[in-house]
Design an enzyme around this catalytic site. Structure first.
Site, PDB file in Angstrom:
ATOM      1  CB  CYS A   2      -1.682  58.421  16.442  1.00  0.00           C
ATOM      2  SG  CYS A   2      -1.133  56.750  16.739  1.00  0.00           S
ATOM      3  NE  ARG A  27      -1.021  64.079  18.073  1.00  0.00           N
ATOM      4  CZ  ARG A  27      -1.455  64.529  19.241  1.00  0.00           C
ATOM      5  NH1 ARG A  27      -1.093  65.714  19.660  1.00  0.00           N
ATOM      6  NH2 ARG A  27      -2.241  63.796  19.988  1.00  0.00           N
ATOM      7  CD1 TRP A  74       5.577  56.811  18.649  1.00  0.00           C
ATOM      8  CD2 TRP A  74       4.162  55.660  19.932  1.00  0.00           C
ATOM      9  NE1 TRP A  74       6.284  56.332  19.732  1.00  0.00           N
ATOM     10  CE2 TRP A  74       5.439  55.624  20.527  1.00  0.00           C
ATOM     11  CE3 TRP A  74       3.112  55.001  20.561  1.00  0.00           C
ATOM     12  CZ2 TRP A  74       5.688  54.954  21.727  1.00  0.00           C
ATOM     13  CZ3 TRP A  74       3.368  54.334  21.757  1.00  0.00           C
ATOM     14  CH2 TRP A  74       4.640  54.319  22.331  1.00  0.00           C
ATOM     15  CG  ASN A 100      -4.372  59.980  18.966  1.00  0.00           C
ATOM     16  OD1 ASN A 100      -3.584  59.219  19.485  1.00  0.00           O
ATOM     17  ND2 ASN A 100      -4.481  61.248  19.304  1.00  0.00           N
ATOM     18  N   GLY A 101      -5.263  56.660  19.920  1.00  0.00           N
ATOM     19  CA  GLY A 101      -5.662  56.182  21.247  1.00  0.00           C
ATOM     20  C   GLY A 101      -5.577  54.673  21.312  1.00  0.00           C
ATOM     21  CD  GLU A 485      15.126  68.012  30.602  1.00  0.00           C
ATOM     22  OE1 GLU A 485      14.545  67.054  31.121  1.00  0.00           O
ATOM     23  OE2 GLU A 485      14.840  68.433  29.460  1.00  0.00           O
ATOM     24  CE  LYS A 489      15.507  66.968  26.301  1.00  0.00           C
ATOM     25  NZ  LYS A 489      14.446  67.166  27.131  1.00  0.00           N
ATOM     26  CD  GLU A 492      13.925  63.178  25.573  1.00  0.00           C
ATOM     27  OE1 GLU A 492      12.714  63.115  25.706  1.00  0.00           O
ATOM     28  OE2 GLU A 492      14.543  64.266  25.677  1.00  0.00           O
ATOM     29  CG  HIS A 508      25.780  55.677  47.907  1.00  0.00           C
ATOM     30  ND1 HIS A 508      26.324  55.091  49.030  1.00  0.00           N
ATOM     31  CD2 HIS A 508      25.596  56.976  48.219  1.00  0.00           C
ATOM     32  CE1 HIS A 508      26.439  55.997  49.985  1.00  0.00           C
ATOM     33  NE2 HIS A 508      26.018  57.160  49.511  1.00  0.00           N
ATOM     34  CE  LYS A 607       7.121  68.835  21.928  1.00  0.00           C
ATOM     35  NZ  LYS A 607       8.229  68.473  22.817  1.00  0.00           N
TER      36      LYS A 607
END
Ligand code: G6P
Length: 612
Positions: A2, A27, A74, A100-101, A485, A489, A492, A508, A607
């Protein structure tokens, strides 16, 4: 998550706020809204979707207000729709809040308010918050400021809030605990935002609110008080941020711009700290507690997401060169499992945003057990940077694309510098290896530049695999976290399912997935596990998997096995992740673009994850 923007002064507030919300969209971007005071009436406009949806809604109106608050959301409580979007009115419609929170005890407060006869329109905790404040104000016949303070003493959770009141059309009241809030100080005007990016084009003077502080702001005054009603002197800092750092600069996406910025951002990160010619290596932010790091019995690294991957690379490096045991923990797990932290342990917290709720909570826990915390953050003045005992900024500049790229390589740069310095002080590295690594470090920006020239080749490979349904990424040693990573990427931003694995672990389980449809990306640069990785490639080939191999320039063996070979410049194996990750960033970028995905703002992600 947010984004919050607020303004009070002489400008048209809606323009400042909408522009600011666009800068904060990284955000959260599922709905947006704004509250203004027009002709003495408090009005709220809000819309599901991106800020542009709100903007076009506002375009048709003749808005005229010099005070206002805005929010890009968000979703946490309640699905993204017009009703759940912020700002939220109070029961009387005379107050509005952006938040926000998360208010953790909102359910019990809501039940009490419902029992008193209140009816709610949205499913959000934030609406409960503003009803609660108004209820307190009416019950106690007190000022809004006092009511906010009393409410803050009752709510549990994290918040950055700004409240606007129809009865006091020149004043905004803000508060923070656990979620960031920056006040921009102009001439007879003030700006407020979740970070400095909406502010930088108007002023470079800012005040970062501390936890448990409130700000009472009107065009000609800024008063900061603790939630215990003690006035504090605002500490005005000068921002070191240029406007072009937060704009796209000719690139189609922030992510591509940020990928291509890496030679510079890695260089900026080392500037003034490392000099191979003189052997100088010093991080100015780590002095007083440097001996704690050098004498640590154990280093615990806490982080989330890409930052956690940077921590994994650091584990290999710290153990190899500093001979200090390292544990790399997901902050979200660490904080809830009553971890053992002994005297002599130190914690390194890694975070691009410096606001990640789980990482912050892990730090608080470790601190409460007496640990010394070193923060590795990108955002200057962020909560993690401020709560750590010492640390080092990554100086990568604002990272706006939601998928982290330049922050990762800058984190690695800082972590290597910390590790090298510790190893040197401890005497666990030879003078010659130390010098060799310094020289190699200095050359990394040039090698990253060379790796970026692979862009076109990678775009062609992306075209061939853009419709794949799954990807496997494999690497060993220092390149194992790079495999993780690379997979992160891809998933995402392209929504293709991808897994990263240590190459030897493939047999395995993941080997069962391999058939002629399955692209397998090997990070197979020329290092101490090279031969073993070659064997793993053979195992994939034997099952007809399609191999895309990242190899060191001049490799003559792997090209005979892999369908596609991407050559990166040679460097020391410990530093290779900074180079070998570049083609993986580009591969996911191009695949995502070809699939028509929103690269900079992938669905469901944000983010800065300020909720746990
Ligand atoms: C989010 C972002 C990731 C990031 C992670 C940790 O999930 O989308 O890119 O790696 O948070 O964030 P931090 O700011 O703590 O590095």
């Amino acid at each position: 998550m947010c984004g919050i923007v607020a303004y009070v002064g002489a400008r048209q507030a809606s323009g400042v706020i909408v522009k600011g919300l666009k800068r904060l969209e990284y955000r959260g971007y599922d709905s947006a809204g704004i509250a203004l005071i027009e002709s003495n009436n408090l009005r709220v406009y809000k819309k599901k979707g991106k800020v542009v949806e709100l903007e076009s809604e506002l375009d048709s109106r003749n808005l005229n207000s010099t005070i206002g608050i805005g929010h890009t959301r968000w979703a946490t409580h309640g699905e993204p729709n017009d009703v759940n979007a912020h700002p939220h009115f109070s029961n009387s419609g005379k107050l509005a809040i952006i938040h926000n929170g998360i208010i953790e005890n909102y359910a019990s407060i809501k039940t009490d308010l419902i029992n008193k006869g209140y009816q709610f329109k949205s499913e959000t905790d934030s609406e409960v918050f503003i009803y609660f404040i108004e209820d307190i104000q009416q019950k106690n016949s007190c000022s809004l400021e006092e009511a906010v303070r009393l409410a803050l003493q009752k709510v549990v959770g994290a918040y950055a809030i700004v409240i606007i009141s129809q009865d006091d059309p020149n004043t905004l009241i803000a508060a923070r605990k656990g979620s960031p809030l920056v006040v921009g100080v102009g001439k007879n005007e003030y700006f407020m935002a979740s970070d400095a990016t909406p502010i930088v084009e108007y002023t470079n003077e800012v005040v970062y609110l501390n936890d448990q502080e409130m700000a009472i702001i009107s065009p000609d005054s800024l008063t900061i008080k603790t939630t215990q009603d003690v006035e504090t002197t605002p500490y005005i800092q000068t921002l070191d941020m240029e406007l072009d750092a937060i704009e796209k600069g000719g690139y189609h996406h922030f992510m591509l711009k940020e990928i291509f910025e890496q030679p510079r951002s890695i260089g900026d990160c080392m500037r003034g700290r490392l000099n191979a010619a003189t052997g100088h290596l010093l991080l100015g932010g780590i002095r007083e507690y440097a001996n704690k790091l050098e004498n640590a019995d154990r280093i615990i690294i806490v982080a989330c997401g890409t930052s956690w991957h940077a921590g994994l690379v650091a584990e290999y490096f710290f153990e190899e060169f500093c001979r200090t045991p390292v544990e790399v923990e997901y902050a979200s797990e660490f904080r809830y499992r009553n971890p053992i932290i002994n005297e002599g342990d130190v914690v390194i917290a890694i975070s691009q945003s410096g606001e990640t709720a789980d990482t912050l909570a892990a730090i608080e826990l470790a601190k409460s057990k007496g640990a010394i915390i070193f923060g590795v953050c990108n955002v200057v003045g962020s909560s993690i940077a401020r709560t750590s005992h010492e640390g080092a900024y990554t100086h990568a500049g604002p990272e706006i694309g939601v998928a982290s790229t330049k922050a990762f390589t800058a984190q690695l740069t800082v972590l290597f510098m910390i590790g090298l310095r510790v190893a040197y002080q401890k005497g666990t590295i030879s003078e010659s290896t130390y010098r060799e690594l310094l020289v190699e470090m200095e050359q990394i920006p040039t090698k990253v530049e060379t790796a970026l020239q692979l862009n076109q080749q990678i775009e062609c490979i992306a075209d061939l695999f853009k419709d794949a349904r799954n990807f496997l990424y494999l690497g060993r040693g220092y390149n194992f976290p790079v495999a993780l990573e690379g997979a992160l990427k891809l998933k995402e931003i392209s929504y293709i399912h991808a897994e990263g694995y240590p190459a030897a672990e493939m047999k395995h389980g993941p080997i069962a997935l391999i058939d002629e449809e399955m692209p397998v990306v090997f990070i197979a640069t020329n290092d101490s596990s090279y031969e073993k990785v070659v064997s793993n490639i053979q195992e994939v080939k034997a099952r007809k998997g399609k191999v895309i191999a990242i190899v060191t320039e001049g490799d003559s063996l792997i090209p005979s096995m892999a369908e596609f070979v991407i050559e990166v410049p040679a460097t020391h194996e410990a530093l290779m992740p900074m180079v070998s990750v570049i083609p993986l960033q580009l591969l996911s970028y191009h695949i995502a673009v070809m699939r028509g995905c929103n690269v900079d703002q992938p669905r469901n992600l944000a983010k800065s994850v300020t909720v746990e």
